[in-house]
Design an enzyme around this catalytic site. Structure first.
Site, PDB file in Angstrom:
ATOM      1  N   CYS A 130       0.817  -1.224   0.000  1.00  0.00           N
ATOM      2  CA  CYS A 130       0.000   0.000   0.000  1.00  0.00           C
ATOM      3  C   CYS A 130       0.853   1.277   0.000  1.00  0.00           C
ATOM      4  O   CYS A 130       0.343   2.352  -0.298  1.00  0.00           O
ATOM      5  CB  CYS A 130      -0.933   0.017   1.202  1.00  0.00           C
ATOM      6  N   HIS A 270      -3.434   6.672   2.857  1.00  0.00           N
ATOM      7  CA  HIS A 270      -3.830   5.366   2.322  1.00  0.00           C
ATOM      8  C   HIS A 270      -5.217   5.029   2.881  1.00  0.00           C
ATOM      9  O   HIS A 270      -5.493   5.249   4.059  1.00  0.00           O
ATOM     10  CB  HIS A 270      -2.820   4.300   2.721  1.00  0.00           C
ATOM     11  N   ASN A 300     -10.080  -0.556   0.040  1.00  0.00           N
ATOM     12  CA  ASN A 300      -8.622  -0.466   0.030  1.00  0.00           C
ATOM     13  C   ASN A 300      -8.106  -0.979  -1.316  1.00  0.00           C
ATOM     14  O   ASN A 300      -8.321  -2.140  -1.647  1.00  0.00           O
ATOM     15  CB  ASN A 300      -8.095  -1.322   1.199  1.00  0.00           C
TER      16      ASN A 300
END
Ligand code: ACO
Length: 343
Positions: A130, A270, A300
């Site tokens: 990520c 994020h 996500n």
């Protein structure tokens, strides 16, 4: 009046002042298919209420069978190139951050190169989960600051739906597919990427991983029957580490350019879980209105999350030229990264 800022840009071999690097174009691409929490209620033992209260996610996008990471990455790249007024042949380097490459090799960056007609560009993939897009931003910045390249394309693209275990309710509700991209150049003014920082802690590699498909556990009947080709996560451990790592990275980046959180117009984090973002905002003493959140719509998207959020926030006018923004991410590895940009 904008606050004057210091940067950590330097080229140790050069007596010239460093070349500030700007993000001159951004783009994003989200696949058309929407998977809602109501859809997930029919697939696993979960509820819309559980998913919203524990994660903040309402829906996510899922790529079609024909649509792969390189296709989404190329679409995002073309949009960034259009905004920047940059043609394929002007790109010197493509860095693609992904943990779901089309294939283990060749690099997805090479496939993107072909799709966008960037014939002159060197191209490679970079995996920092990520944190990948922000790692990519630092890599691109370094190549331009050093004078090696003029124009760098950084892509964050993921087809996470292919590594999500759709029978595991604790993970399948969290992830989505998509891509974002940025074109980096030195435009000759003082705005741009003011600082970046990256970090990693391999001692915690086992809390978020996909065990099989690499050299340690190549594909076999056992790895398939053991569901080892799917993402595994110790959710609570990841949660705790995410908050601390993002706070540390954010403060480190701010400190490096002599800023405080009050100087920042918009934080682009994020997008993993709204509770992580609320905890981060509390620790940074940042009002949530100054944090850009789109995880309710996309979940996500790992390396694509910050890239897509940056593009959306910029196009929505969440910050203007001269404003300071802070991007911060955390992911498997463990890895973390942050960047401060004067837009
Ligand atoms: N629906 C209903 N119940 C569920 C679901 C679900 N989808 N998932 C788990 N549960 C249950 C569990 O089984 C557990 O039940 P039990 O108490 O009977 O055992 C209960 O809910 C609580 O589970 P927890 O895991 O304790 O729930 P928690 O509040 O920690 O939330 C979550 C889980 C959302 C995964 C959270 O821990 C989290 O967000 N972690 C961080 C994830 C993350 O940030 N990942 C980012 C990195 S991704 C990357 O790098 C690729």
């Amino acid at each position: 009046m904008k606050k004057s800022v210091t940067t950590n840009l330097r080229n140790p071999r050069s007596k010239q002042p460093p070349r500030p690097v700007q993000i001159v174009g951004t783009g994003s691409y989200l696949p058309a298919r929407v998977l809602t929490n109501a859809d997930l209620e029919k697939m696993v033992d979960t509820t819309d209420e559980w998913i919203i209260t524990r994660t903040g996610i309402r829906e996510r996008r899922i790529a079609s069978e024909q649509e792969c990471t390189s296709d989404m990455g190329a679409q995002a790249a073309l949009r960034a190139m259009e905004q920047a007024g940059v043609g394929g042949e002007q790109i010197d380097l493509i860095v693609c951050a992904t943990l779901t490459p089309d294939m283990l090799f060749p690099a997805t960056a090479c496939l993107i190169q072909q799709k966008i007609g960037a014939k002159r560009a060197a191209a490679f993939d970079m995996e920092a989960a990520c944190s990948g897009f922000l790692y990519g931003l630092e890599i691109g910045q370094q190549f331009i600051t050093s004078g090696t390249y003029e124009t760098v394309l950084v892509v964050g693209a993921e087809k996470l739906s292919t590594i999500v275990d759709w029978e595991d309710r604790s993970t399948c509700v969290l992830f989505g597919d998509g891509a974002g991209a940025a074109i980096l150049r030195s435009r000759g003014d003082s705005h741009g990427i003011l600082t970046t920082c990256m970090g990693a802690d391999g001692s915690q590699a086992d809390i978020l991983l996909m065990p099989a498909g690499g050299a340690r556990f190549p594909a076999s009947r056992e790895t398939v029957s053991g569901r080892m080709h799917y993402l595994k996560m110790a959710g609570k451990e990841v949660f705790k580490n995410a908050v601390v790592a993002m706070q540390t990275a954010a403060l480190q980046a701010l400190q490096k350019c002599n800023l405080t959180i009050d100087d920042i117009t918009c934080v682009i984090p994020h997008q993993a879980n709204i509770r992580i973002l609320e905890a981060l905002a509390e620790r940074l003493e940042l009002p949530m209105e100054r944090m850009y959140v789109n995880l309710d719509r996309y979940g996500n998207m790992s390396a694509a999350s910050v890239a897509v959020a940056l593009d959306e926030a910029a196009r929505a006018g969440r910050f203007q030229r001269g404003d300071l923004i802070l991007m911060v991410a955390f992911g498997s590895g463990l890895t973390w990264a942050a960047a401060v940009v004067q837009w």
